[in-house]
Design a protein around this motif. Structure first.
Motif, PDB file in Angstrom:
ATOM      1  N   LYS A   1     -23.120 -57.959 -41.297  1.00  0.00           N
ATOM      2  CA  LYS A   1     -21.897 -58.755 -41.388  1.00  0.00           C
ATOM      3  C   LYS A   1     -20.751 -58.088 -40.628  1.00  0.00           C
ATOM      4  O   LYS A   1     -20.006 -58.742 -39.893  1.00  0.00           O
ATOM      5  N   LEU A   2     -20.620 -56.786 -40.786  1.00  0.00           N
ATOM      6  CA  LEU A   2     -19.563 -56.063 -40.095  1.00  0.00           C
ATOM      7  C   LEU A   2     -19.767 -56.084 -38.582  1.00  0.00           C
ATOM      8  O   LEU A   2     -18.817 -56.258 -37.817  1.00  0.00           O
ATOM      9  N   ALA A   3     -21.014 -55.942 -38.141  1.00  0.00           N
ATOM     10  CA  ALA A   3     -21.303 -55.924 -36.704  1.00  0.00           C
ATOM     11  C   ALA A   3     -21.067 -57.281 -36.061  1.00  0.00           C
ATOM     12  O   ALA A   3     -20.700 -57.356 -34.880  1.00  0.00           O
ATOM     13  N   LEU A   4     -21.269 -58.345 -36.806  1.00  0.00           N
ATOM     14  CA  LEU A   4     -21.152 -59.687 -36.230  1.00  0.00           C
ATOM     15  C   LEU A   4     -19.783 -60.326 -36.439  1.00  0.00           C
ATOM     16  O   LEU A   4     -19.587 -61.473 -36.060  1.00  0.00           O
ATOM     17  N   LYS A   5     -18.864 -59.590 -37.040  1.00  0.00           N
ATOM     18  CA  LYS A   5     -17.524 -60.138 -37.220  1.00  0.00           C
ATOM     19  C   LYS A   5     -16.863 -60.339 -35.861  1.00  0.00           C
ATOM     20  O   LYS A   5     -17.033 -59.543 -34.937  1.00  0.00           O
ATOM     21  N   GLU A   6     -16.103 -61.389 -35.767  1.00  0.00           N
ATOM     22  CA  GLU A   6     -15.425 -61.684 -34.502  1.00  0.00           C
ATOM     23  C   GLU A   6     -14.128 -60.892 -34.430  1.00  0.00           C
ATOM     24  O   GLU A   6     -13.280 -60.982 -35.320  1.00  0.00           O
ATOM     25  N   ASP A   7     -13.982 -60.117 -33.368  1.00  0.00           N
ATOM     26  CA  ASP A   7     -12.743 -59.382 -33.151  1.00  0.00           C
ATOM     27  C   ASP A   7     -11.791 -60.244 -32.337  1.00  0.00           C
ATOM     28  O   ASP A   7     -12.186 -60.911 -31.383  1.00  0.00           O
ATOM     29  N   ILE A   8     -10.542 -60.197 -32.709  1.00  0.00           N
ATOM     30  CA  ILE A   8      -9.524 -60.940 -31.972  1.00  0.00           C
ATOM     31  C   ILE A   8      -8.774 -59.950 -31.102  1.00  0.00           C
ATOM     32  O   ILE A   8      -8.199 -58.983 -31.588  1.00  0.00           O
ATOM     33  N   THR A   9      -8.799 -60.180 -29.796  1.00  0.00           N
ATOM     34  CA  THR A   9      -8.102 -59.334 -28.840  1.00  0.00           C
ATOM     35  C   THR A   9      -6.884 -60.089 -28.329  1.00  0.00           C
ATOM     36  O   THR A   9      -7.034 -61.186 -27.775  1.00  0.00           O
ATOM     37  N   PRO A  10      -5.678 -59.532 -28.493  1.00  0.00           N
ATOM     38  CA  PRO A  10      -4.494 -60.210 -27.972  1.00  0.00           C
ATOM     39  C   PRO A  10      -4.582 -60.376 -26.451  1.00  0.00           C
ATOM     40  O   PRO A  10      -5.146 -59.538 -25.748  1.00  0.00           O
ATOM     41  N   LYS A  11      -4.030 -61.458 -25.942  1.00  0.00           N
ATOM     42  CA  LYS A  11      -4.107 -61.749 -24.504  1.00  0.00           C
ATOM     43  C   LYS A  11      -3.403 -60.689 -23.671  1.00  0.00           C
ATOM     44  O   LYS A  11      -3.850 -60.347 -22.585  1.00  0.00           O
ATOM     45  N   SER A  12      -2.301 -60.160 -24.162  1.00  0.00           N
ATOM     46  CA  SER A  12      -1.527 -59.208 -23.365  1.00  0.00           C
ATOM     47  C   SER A  12      -2.004 -57.761 -23.529  1.00  0.00           C
ATOM     48  O   SER A  12      -1.455 -56.868 -22.897  1.00  0.00           O
TER      49      SER A  12
END
Length: 78
Positions: free
Chosen positions: A54-65
């Motif tokens: 579950k931890l490995a497949l979590k989606e990371d959000i990367t800011p555009k800037s």
């Protein structure tokens, strides 16, 4: 021979970590008068594996800037 020793040590450490997590969950569940990890696998031994997936497949959000390389490496280095 040294690679085999390294792999053996790694496997033993991973198994000990999984057992310690399982044991801690059971002790805490008993202290809180609730059911411990008993759903995933025999005696709940696969709960840690399920948490890792579950931890490995979590989606990371990367800011555009953000600088993507630094944004990725900062938690790894810390």
């Amino acid at each position: 021979v040294s690679i085999l020793k390294a792999v053996l040590i790694f496997v033993v450490l991973v198994l000990l970590t999984l057992f310690n997590i399982w044991w801690e969950r059971r002790v805490v569940a008993r202290m809180q008068h609730r059911i411990g990890p008993n759903v995933h696998g025999p005696f709940g031994l696969l709960q840690s594996l399920a948490d890792g997936v579950k931890l490995a497949l979590k989606e990371d959000i990367t800011p555009k800037s953000a600088d993507k390389v630094i944004f990725f490496l900062a938690p790894v280095l810390s």
